[in-house]
Design a protein around this motif. Structure first.
Motif, PDB file in Angstrom:
ATOM      1  N   ARG A  32       0.854  -1.189   0.000  1.00 60.42           N
ATOM      2  CA  ARG A  32       0.000   0.000   0.000  1.00 60.42           C
ATOM      3  C   ARG A  32       0.887   1.235   0.000  1.00 60.42           C
ATOM      4  NH1 ARG A  32      -5.399  -1.704   1.304  1.00 60.42           N
ATOM      5  NH2 ARG A  32      -5.941   0.468   0.914  1.00 60.42           N
ATOM      6  N   SER A  49       1.189  -4.819   2.683  1.00 60.07           N
ATOM      7  CA  SER A  49      -0.238  -4.940   2.966  1.00 60.07           C
ATOM      8  C   SER A  49      -0.550  -6.381   3.289  1.00 60.07           C
ATOM      9  CB  SER A  49      -1.052  -4.483   1.756  1.00 60.07           C
ATOM     10  OG  SER A  49      -2.431  -4.728   1.951  1.00 60.07           O
ATOM     11  N   ASP A 130      -3.696   4.256  -1.078  1.00 61.28           N
ATOM     12  CA  ASP A 130      -4.653   4.480   0.003  1.00 61.28           C
ATOM     13  C   ASP A 130      -5.593   5.626  -0.347  1.00 61.28           C
ATOM     14  OD1 ASP A 130      -3.634   2.504   1.721  1.00 61.28           O
ATOM     15  OD2 ASP A 130      -2.064   3.864   2.424  1.00 61.28           O
TER      16      ASP A 130
END
Length: 266
Positions: A32, A49, A130
């Motif tokens: 991420r 992640s 994100d």
């Protein structure tokens, strides 16, 4: 005999190759970028992640009714997305104004786009960006004035500044971008909301009458609705909602973004 040996060698080779490929797929790492991890100067960094990016959407196949097209381009320091909804049917559909971006002012005196929840999936290879725009504690309004009508054969478009909602990676990278579900309703859906409100009103009145509170003295409890009637209202509401509210999403598009020139939301 020689041919048989060769066949066995090929089978073993492809079997091992497949197992290796499957193993790599199962244990493929995902990452991420954007919010949880920062460098010492406050800039986002890539971090592992625990979950692979989720691409599945529950949209029904409604290409004959509503066609959704996504267009993404970089313009100067912004990444702009345009979502076009085209109505191919003979009836009107409605999309909530809740899906349109709001204009907010940040601490630097600049305005930026913000949404009531994440509506895009933005990934570069195995790195998912994100969502930074937050969410809103709002539900879908039953008032038709809070929705935008898409008339038969007509189109509407919604524009978003994705660089206000996502921190794009440094350098020039290729991205896969698509949307989550968008709820679209027809005119009958608003009739459903009136039925639901009537059902709730009758239920509340029934409870008031059962407990013989003060409102019981105004004569409003003479009509005692049966459990069967209440159940009928509920079943009708569910069936209408299933028929009159649908979900659509865009296909995936590819875009090259130069992260050096894109304005960061931080």
């Amino acid at each position: 005999m020689v041919i048989l040996i060769r066949v066995l060698i090929y089978i073993i080779f492809f079997s091992l190759s497949y197992q290796s490929f499957a193993s790599e797929s199962i244990y493929a790492k995902s990452y991420r970028f954007g919010s949880e991890r920062r460098s010492s100067d406050g800039k986002p960094i890539i971090y592992p992640s625990s979950n692979l990016p989720e691409y599945e959407v529950s949209a029904k196949n409604l290409e004959q009714d509503i066609n959704v097209k996504l267009h993404v381009k970089q313009l100067s320091d912004s990444v702009l997305a345009t979502l076009v909804f085209h109505n191919n049917s003979v009836q009107s559909y409605f999309i909530p104004k809740l899906y349109y971006p709001m204009q907010l002012e940040d601490g630097k005196g600049r305005t930026r786009d913000a949404l009531c929840g994440e509506k895009f999936i933005v990934t570069s290879k195995n790195i998912r960006l994100d969502y930074l725009s937050g969410s809103c504690p709002f539900d879908f309004s039953p008032k038709i004035s809070d929705w935008i009508e898409i008339q038969p054969t007509q189109s509407i478009s919604i524009e978003f500044n994705l660089s206000d909602m996502y921190a794009f990676l440094p350098n020039d990278n290729s991205y896969a971008i698509k949307t989550f579900d968008y709820k679209i309703v027809n005119r009958n859906w608003f009739v459903l909301q009136n039925i639901n409100e009537t059902f709730l009103s009758l239920t509340e009145k029934k409870v008031e009458c059962m407990f013989d509170i003060e409102s019981n003295s105004d004569g409003m409890c003479e009509r005692n609705y049966s459990e069967g009637e209440m159940y009928s209202f509920l079943i009708n509401s569910i069936s209408i909602d299933n028929n009159d509210s649908v979900y659509v999403s865009s296909g995936e598009v590819r875009a090259h973004i130069d992260g050096h020139t894109v304005r960061s939301p931080y």
